[in-house]
Motif scaffolding. Structure first.
Motif, short mmCIF file in Angstrom:
data_model
loop_
_atom_site.label_atom_id
_atom_site.label_comp_id
_atom_site.label_asym_id
_atom_site.label_seq_id
_atom_site.Cartn_x
_atom_site.Cartn_y
_atom_site.Cartn_z
N VAL A 1 0.84 -1.20 0.00
CA VAL A 1 0.00 0.00 0.00
C VAL A 1 0.88 1.25 0.00
CG1 VAL A 1 -1.69 1.32 1.33
CG2 VAL A 1 -1.98 -1.13 1.06
N THR A 2 1.98 1.22 0.73
CA THR A 2 2.90 2.36 0.73
C THR A 2 3.46 2.61 -0.66
OG1 THR A 2 3.46 1.89 3.03
CG2 THR A 2 4.95 3.34 1.81
N PHE A 3 3.82 1.54 -1.37
CA PHE A 3 4.27 1.69 -2.75
C PHE A 3 3.16 2.28 -3.61
CE2 PHE A 3 7.55 -1.81 -2.12
CZ PHE A 3 8.61 -0.94 -2.16
N ALA A 4 1.94 1.81 -3.42
CA ALA A 4 0.82 2.30 -4.22
C ALA A 4 0.55 3.78 -3.94
CB ALA A 4 -0.43 1.47 -3.94
N LYS A 5 0.78 4.23 -2.72
CA LYS A 5 0.59 5.64 -2.41
C LYS A 5 1.60 6.51 -3.16
CE LYS A 5 -0.06 6.98 1.81
NZ LYS A 5 0.02 7.10 3.27
N ARG A 6 2.81 5.98 -3.38
CA ARG A 6 3.80 6.73 -4.17
C ARG A 6 3.30 6.91 -5.59
NH1 ARG A 6 9.40 3.97 -3.31
NH2 ARG A 6 9.33 4.19 -5.55
N GLY A 7 2.78 5.84 -6.18
CA GLY A 7 2.08 5.93 -7.45
C GLY A 7 2.93 6.04 -8.71
N ASP A 8 4.24 6.01 -8.63
CA ASP A 8 5.05 6.14 -9.84
C ASP A 8 5.25 4.78 -10.50
OD1 ASP A 8 6.66 5.18 -7.86
OD2 ASP A 8 8.37 6.47 -8.24
N LEU A 9 5.92 4.79 -11.64
CA LEU A 9 6.10 3.57 -12.42
C LEU A 9 6.96 2.55 -11.69
CD1 LEU A 9 5.65 2.09 -15.08
CD2 LEU A 9 7.71 3.22 -15.95
N HIS A 10 8.00 3.02 -11.02
CA HIS A 10 8.87 2.10 -10.29
C HIS A 10 8.10 1.40 -9.18
CE1 HIS A 10 12.49 0.35 -8.70
NE2 HIS A 10 12.30 0.92 -7.53
N ALA A 11 7.26 2.15 -8.47
CA ALA A 11 6.45 1.55 -7.40
C ALA A 11 5.49 0.52 -7.97
CB ALA A 11 5.69 2.63 -6.65
N ARG A 12 4.90 0.81 -9.14
CA ARG A 12 3.99 -0.14 -9.77
C ARG A 12 4.72 -1.42 -10.15
NH1 ARG A 12 -1.17 0.32 -12.38
NH2 ARG A 12 -1.23 2.47 -11.72
N ARG A 13 5.94 -1.29 -10.64
CA ARG A 13 6.71 -2.48 -11.01
C ARG A 13 7.13 -3.27 -9.78
NH1 ARG A 13 10.15 0.26 -15.93
NH2 ARG A 13 8.53 -0.06 -17.49
N GLY B 1 -0.08 5.14 8.09
CA GLY B 1 0.26 3.75 8.39
C GLY B 1 -0.97 3.07 8.95
N GLY B 2 -0.84 1.81 9.27
CA GLY B 2 -1.98 1.09 9.82
C GLY B 2 -3.07 0.90 8.79
N TYR B 3 -2.69 0.41 7.62
CA TYR B 3 -3.64 0.25 6.54
C TYR B 3 -4.48 -1.01 6.68
CZ TYR B 3 -0.14 3.41 4.62
OH TYR B 3 0.74 4.43 4.44
N THR B 4 -4.06 -1.94 7.55
CA THR B 4 -4.79 -3.20 7.72
C THR B 4 -5.21 -3.36 9.17
OG1 THR B 4 -2.74 -4.42 8.08
CG2 THR B 4 -3.59 -4.36 5.83
N ARG B 5 -6.23 -4.17 9.37
CA ARG B 5 -6.74 -4.47 10.71
C ARG B 5 -6.94 -5.97 10.82
NH1 ARG B 5 -11.85 -2.01 10.52
NH2 ARG B 5 -10.90 -0.06 11.15
N ILE B 6 -6.43 -6.56 11.91
CA ILE B 6 -6.61 -7.99 12.15
C ILE B 6 -7.58 -8.16 13.32
CG2 ILE B 6 -5.49 -10.13 12.88
CD1 ILE B 6 -2.95 -9.16 11.53
N THR B 7 -8.64 -8.92 13.08
CA THR B 7 -9.63 -9.20 14.11
C THR B 7 -9.69 -10.70 14.32
OG1 THR B 7 -10.92 -7.32 13.32
CG2 THR B 7 -12.02 -8.84 14.81
N LYS B 8 -9.45 -11.13 15.53
CA LYS B 8 -9.49 -12.57 15.82
C LYS B 8 -10.93 -13.04 15.93
CE LYS B 8 -5.10 -12.48 18.24
NZ LYS B 8 -4.39 -12.75 19.49
N ILE B 9 -11.18 -14.21 15.35
CA ILE B 9 -12.50 -14.82 15.43
C ILE B 9 -12.34 -16.21 16.04
CG2 ILE B 9 -13.49 -13.46 13.56
CD1 ILE B 9 -13.00 -15.75 11.67
N ILE C 1 -8.47 -10.40 8.28
CA ILE C 1 -7.59 -9.27 7.99
C ILE C 1 -8.30 -8.45 6.92
CG2 ILE C 1 -6.19 -10.63 6.39
CD1 ILE C 1 -3.82 -8.79 7.22
N GLU C 2 -8.40 -7.14 7.17
CA GLU C 2 -9.14 -6.27 6.26
C GLU C 2 -8.42 -4.95 6.09
OE1 GLU C 2 -12.97 -5.46 7.94
OE2 GLU C 2 -12.13 -5.09 9.92
N LEU C 3 -8.71 -4.28 5.00
CA LEU C 3 -8.16 -2.96 4.76
C LEU C 3 -8.97 -1.93 5.54
CD1 LEU C 3 -7.63 -3.18 0.91
CD2 LEU C 3 -5.89 -3.32 2.67
N VAL C 4 -8.29 -0.98 6.13
CA VAL C 4 -8.96 0.08 6.89
C VAL C 4 -9.26 1.19 5.90
CG1 VAL C 4 -8.80 1.67 8.83
CG2 VAL C 4 -7.71 -0.57 8.96
N LEU C 5 -10.48 1.25 5.40
CA LEU C 5 -10.85 2.22 4.38
C LEU C 5 -11.57 3.43 4.94
CD1 LEU C 5 -11.98 -0.29 1.60
CD2 LEU C 5 -9.85 0.98 1.75
#
Length: 183
Positions: free
Chosen positions: A52-64, A92-100, A113-117
């Motif tokens: 997700v951090t790479f995706a936030k940068r958004g450039d071609l190198h991050a995509r690769r 930071g903290g893009y994901t959340r883990i909930t125990k079931i 595990i889910e994305l915190v949107l």
């Protein structure tokens, strides 16, 4: 590069573990939430956060770089166009883990595990800044307030109001002989 984890790997070998984590990350970004074992969820979290951090940068190198892990171009496109802009305000903290509950067949501990949107609320950001400011102000004031003040009795000291007669007079000219030198 993070240090490798100790103990047995997911799936047996390191290559198989990388494949398992890549597939889990692909499914997480495709469905926004997945149910898996706690061990896999804990191992997936740092990888997903990094992607997700790479995706936030958004450039071609991050995509690769993301394409080396997530092989599905459609999922990478969703990650860069939908998920990353939703995470733009988050540091930071893009994901959340909930125990079931445990899995029925083998009693393995399960987790979601889910994305915190949800957007970051501005109130929380202001509260964090305010607490930092008060902590910083407390550190500045703390040494002054914590200094011990002693209530010791003050002793009376003799006060000299009158000048001593034997002291030389400063108004006298420097060439004039003094009383002691005449004799």
């Amino acid at each position: 590069m993070p240090t490798p984890t100790k103990g047995p790997r997911l799936g047996g070998g390191p290559a198989h573990e990388r494949l398992i984590l890549a597939n889990l990350a692909t499914q997480l970004f495709e469905h926004k939430r997945i149910t898996t074992t706690e061990a896999k969820a804990k191992r997936l979290r740092p990888l997903a956060e990094r992607l997700v951090t790479f995706a936030k940068r958004g450039d071609l190198h991050a995509r690769r770089r993301v394409m080396t892990v997530v092989k599905d171009k459609g999922v990478v496109h969703v990650l860069f166009t939908e998920i990353a802009p939703a995470m733009a305000e988050r540091n930071g903290g893009y994901t959340r883990i909930t125990k079931i509950g445990p899995r029925k067949g083998d009693n393995a501990p399960m987790a979601v595990i889910e994305l915190v949107l949800e957007p970051v609320s501005p109130k929380q950001a202001v509260v964090k800044e305010a607490t930092k400011a008060t902590a910083k102000a407390a550190k500045k004031d703390a040494p002054v307030e914590d200094a011990p003040v002693e209530d010791a009795p003050v002793e009376d000291a003799p006060v000299e109001d009158a000048p001593v007669e034997d002291a030389p007079v400063e108004d006298a000219p420097a060439d004039a002989p003094k009383d002691d030198e005449k004799a």
